[in-house]
Design a protein around this motif. Structure first.
Motif, PDB file in Angstrom:
ATOM      1  N   VAL A 131       0.608  -1.263  -0.085  1.00 40.66           N
ATOM      2  CA  VAL A 131       0.304  -0.230  -0.299  1.00 40.66           C
ATOM      3  C   VAL A 131       1.019   1.290  -0.657  1.00 40.66           C
ATOM      4  N   GLN A 132       0.348   1.785  -0.411  1.00 43.11           N
ATOM      5  CA  GLN A 132       1.279   3.037  -0.545  1.00 43.11           C
ATOM      6  C   GLN A 132       0.114   4.732  -0.836  1.00 43.11           C
ATOM      7  N   ASN A 133       0.841   5.521   0.178  1.00 37.98           N
ATOM      8  CA  ASN A 133      -0.647   7.090   0.089  1.00 37.98           C
ATOM      9  C   ASN A 133      -0.227   7.772  -1.189  1.00 37.98           C
ATOM     10  N   GLU A 134      -1.316   8.667  -1.502  1.00 36.66           N
ATOM     11  CA  GLU A 134      -1.241   9.735  -2.309  1.00 36.66           C
ATOM     12  C   GLU A 134       0.428  10.569  -2.886  1.00 36.66           C
ATOM     13  N   LEU A 135       1.044  10.607  -2.067  1.00 37.74           N
ATOM     14  CA  LEU A 135       2.254  11.643  -1.822  1.00 37.74           C
ATOM     15  C   LEU A 135       3.485  10.752  -2.255  1.00 37.74           C
ATOM     16  N   ALA A 136       3.351   8.994  -1.967  1.00 42.45           N
ATOM     17  CA  ALA A 136       4.018   8.043  -2.435  1.00 42.45           C
ATOM     18  C   ALA A 136       4.254   8.114  -3.662  1.00 42.45           C
ATOM     19  N   THR A 137       2.781   7.553  -4.133  1.00 41.28           N
ATOM     20  CA  THR A 137       2.121   7.308  -5.629  1.00 41.28           C
ATOM     21  C   THR A 137       2.270   9.354  -6.779  1.00 41.28           C
ATOM     22  N   ALA A 138       2.542   9.745  -6.237  1.00 42.16           N
ATOM     23  CA  ALA A 138       2.943  11.543  -6.955  1.00 42.16           C
ATOM     24  C   ALA A 138       4.243  11.094  -7.232  1.00 42.16           C
ATOM     25  N   LEU A 139       5.335  10.350  -5.869  1.00 41.71           N
ATOM     26  CA  LEU A 139       6.844  11.082  -5.656  1.00 41.71           C
ATOM     27  C   LEU A 139       7.304   9.362  -6.960  1.00 41.71           C
ATOM     28  N   LEU A 140       6.690   8.316  -6.942  1.00 42.11           N
ATOM     29  CA  LEU A 140       7.193   6.971  -6.949  1.00 42.11           C
ATOM     30  C   LEU A 140       6.610   6.386  -8.761  1.00 42.11           C
ATOM     31  N   GLY A 141       5.475   7.276  -8.586  1.00 40.49           N
ATOM     32  CA  GLY A 141       4.377   6.404  -9.543  1.00 40.49           C
ATOM     33  C   GLY A 141       3.771   5.014  -9.497  1.00 40.49           C
ATOM     34  N   ASP A 142       2.576   4.236  -9.530  1.00 39.24           N
ATOM     35  CA  ASP A 142       1.937   3.885  -8.820  1.00 39.24           C
ATOM     36  C   ASP A 142       2.258   2.300  -8.897  1.00 39.24           C
ATOM     37  N   LEU A 143       2.846   2.002  -7.592  1.00 38.92           N
ATOM     38  CA  LEU A 143       3.753   0.887  -7.218  1.00 38.92           C
ATOM     39  C   LEU A 143       2.933  -0.832  -6.850  1.00 38.92           C
ATOM     40  N   VAL A 144       1.731  -0.514  -6.634  1.00 39.88           N
ATOM     41  CA  VAL A 144       0.852  -1.635  -6.127  1.00 39.88           C
ATOM     42  C   VAL A 144       0.019  -1.996  -7.076  1.00 39.88           C
ATOM     43  N   SER A 145      -0.255  -0.916  -8.072  1.00 38.98           N
ATOM     44  CA  SER A 145      -1.401  -1.931  -9.289  1.00 38.98           C
ATOM     45  C   SER A 145      -0.463  -2.832  -9.766  1.00 38.98           C
ATOM     46  N   GLY A 146       0.469  -2.178 -10.777  1.00 40.12           N
ATOM     47  CA  GLY A 146       1.738  -3.249 -11.126  1.00 40.12           C
ATOM     48  C   GLY A 146       2.789  -4.501 -10.175  1.00 40.12           C
ATOM     49  N   ARG A 147       1.847  -4.582  -9.204  1.00 35.67           N
ATOM     50  CA  ARG A 147       2.405  -6.219  -8.088  1.00 35.67           C
ATOM     51  C   ARG A 147       2.702  -7.153  -9.015  1.00 35.67           C
TER      52      ARG A 147
END
Length: 286
Positions: A131-147
């Motif tokens: 799980v990642q919060n919105e700011l982590a997604t903005a910084l690093l991209g979506d790392l959950v959907s592509g597991r």
């Protein structure tokens, strides 16, 4: 499978969570809440599904939810292990992985809720982002959907040039050492579990850099107190890095902060405004 009972359970869990605990506003006047707990649209947003689909689940109809949807609902509703097991059982799904490794403790999720001003994410022992919060997604991209294959942050860093490029080149060696130490600690702490060992075998074969670090044995001075990121829109951002291991769940909580009033703090505030639109999706193998 019992969709009617599943819907009743979802509704009961939704109504028990104080919205203020998750940062949702408690409005007065005509817009005041008609329910004591979360609204359906709030649960849907936290779980990453549509409001209409969540509503149909609560009403005991619609398509059978996938295991990924149930995992998202479990996190959104802050379910303990036994409650999560009941949800999967009612939907006719086995628990993922045959155990609790993909379950993030409600206490950790509540802690992440308090970190909304900082990028934060939870990793399992093999470096998979749970799980990642919105700011982590903005910084690093979506790392959950592509597991999945090459979906973990460790494998991405060592094998995916596009993801590695989100870290400033000058700091690559420090990040690489930190990630290698994290994997080594996981493997030595739980030697009977094959997930970390499998990740090591893949990385040694795919990355000469990781193979070098791994063959060096125990790495000293591998602490990571700060990380310089290379954001495509904002440029370099240097943030302090903190980590917390939850031994029972075998997971890492990692978060990045900036000193109040610093340039980095201003950049994080701007990144929060820009949101995920400023960062293209991170797909394995880009």
């Amino acid at each position: 499978m019992n969709l009617r009972q599943l819907g009743e359970i979802l509704k009961a869990h939704r109504e028990r969570i104080p919205p203020g605990a998750l940062g949702f506003p408690l409005k007065a006047g005509p817009d005041r809440r008609r329910v004591s707990g979360l609204r359906r649209d709030e649960v849907a947003r936290l779980a990453g599904i549509s409001r209409d689909y969540y509503s149909s689940l609560e009403q005991g109809r619609g398509a059978r939810p996938s295991a990924a949807t149930l995992a998202g609902l479990s996190r959104a509703l802050r379910l303990e292990w036994a409650q999560r097991a009941e949800l999967f059982d009612l939907a006719g799904h086995p628990l993922p992985g045959g155990g609790g490794l993909q379950h993030v403790q409600p206490g950790v999720l509540f802690l992440m809720d308090r970190m909304s001003a900082w990028p934060a994410l939870v990793l399992d022992e093999a470096g998979e982002v749970l799980v990642q919060n919105e700011l982590a997604t903005a910084l690093l991209g979506d790392l959950v959907s592509g597991r999945g294959a090459r979906g973990g942050i460790v494998e991405r860093f060592f094998t995916d040039p596009a993801f590695r490029g989100r870290f400033a080149q000058a700091g690559h060696e420090a990040v690489a050492q930190f990630l290698a130490v994290m994997v080594r600690r996981s493997q030595s702490s739980w030697p009977a579990d094959g997930s970390a060992a499998g990740a090591v075998a893949r990385l040694v074969a795919a990355s000469p850099e990781f193979a070098r670090l791994w063959s060096a044995g125990r790495l000293e001075q591998a602490g990571l107190t700060s990380v310089e990121f290379a954001h495509p829109s904002l440029g370099p951002i240097t943030l302090s890095c903190s980590c917390m291991l939850t031994p029972r769940m075998r997971q890492w909580l990692v978060w990045f902060t900036a000193a109040p009033g610093s340039v980095a703090a201003d950049q994080l505030a701007l990144l929060e405004v820009m949101g995920i639109q400023s960062m293209p999706p991170s797909q394995p193998g880009c």
